[in-house]
Write an enzyme that holds these catalytic residues in place. Structure first.
Site, PDB file in Angstrom:
ATOM      1  N   SER A 126       2.952  21.768  33.251  1.00 27.75           N
ATOM      2  CA  SER A 126       2.505  20.885  32.175  1.00 27.75           C
ATOM      3  C   SER A 126       1.795  21.630  31.053  1.00 27.75           C
ATOM      4  CB  SER A 126       1.570  19.804  32.731  1.00 27.75           C
ATOM      5  OG  SER A 126       0.370  20.378  33.206  1.00 27.75           O
ATOM      6  N   LYS A 164      -6.038  21.396  31.580  1.00 25.33           N
ATOM      7  CA  LYS A 164      -5.534  20.706  30.393  1.00 25.33           C
ATOM      8  C   LYS A 164      -6.410  21.052  29.185  1.00 25.33           C
ATOM      9  CE  LYS A 164      -2.240  18.150  32.343  1.00 25.33           C
ATOM     10  NZ  LYS A 164      -2.201  18.948  33.589  1.00 25.33           N
TER      11      LYS A 164
END
Length: 206
Positions: A126, A164
């Site tokens: 991701s 993230k």
């Protein structure tokens, strides 16, 4: 070459270093025990004494926070550092507890932009467009404080640990991926959500 540390000693040393970097004060034996999951202070003292005997720290007598780290003299060791590789991280459990540490690794200090405290293995892609790939070891600088736009290690939903980019504007917090096909994570205020640290660099092929 420096004297080899056990996994437990490496974890304790990493915790002491992280606390000194964060607050400037060494942890007490009780605080080390809580972080390691060791309720017996005498057991903590035994490990700390072993680290002193191996030349990694000095215990100053009659001081509650009297632990001081020693600069390594070995030229090879000066360019490297020992970091614990942390496995699954769950809510309410110490990051440096023995059950969470897979092994310790000696890696080059030149790989990191911040002083790292531990490594975690990336699962998934991701963050591929940030250059963070599946299987990479991400180095984390332990801190609960982060700014908008920084890449963070965060814990969401209690046990889910993720890397993230942090979006933080006003009361809005989002964790942004950087790869097609992935949606942002919007932490629920009622969830167990925490910033565990900042991205400090990575190790590939380990």
């Amino acid at each position: 070459m420096s004297i080899q540390l056990t996994s437990r000693q490496s974890n304790i040393l990493a915790f002491i270093r992280a606390r000194l970097d964060q607050t400037g004060d060494a942890p007490t034996l009780e605080e080390i025990g809580n972080a390691m999951g060791l309720p017996n202070v005498s057991a903590v003292l035994k490990h700390v004494r072993s680290l002193e005997a191996k030349g990694r720290l000095v215990i100053e007598p009659n001081r509650t926070r009297g632990i001081r780290l020693v600069q390594e003299n070995d030229p090879f060791a000066a360019d490297t550092m020992e970091l614990p590789l942390i496995g699954r991280i769950a809510a309410g459990e110490p990051i440096f507890s023995e059950s969470r540490v897979e092994r310790s690794m000696r890696v080059s200090s030149d790989l990191f932009r911040l002083r790292p405290d531990y490594l975690v293995r990336v699962v998934g892609d991701s963050m591929r467009d940030e250059g963070i790939l599946d299987g990479d070891l991400v180095a984390v600088h332990a801190t609960p404080v982060a700014r908008h736009g920084q890449i963070v290690a965060a814990r969401v939903e209690g046990e889910r640990f993720t890397i993230k980019r942090l979006y933080w504007r006003g009361d809005v917090i989002r964790l942004l991926p950087n790869s097609p096909g992935y949606e942002p994570i919007d932490p629920d205020p009622t969830e167990d959500f925490a910033i565990e640290g900042l991205f400090a660099g990575l190790v590939r092929g380990a």
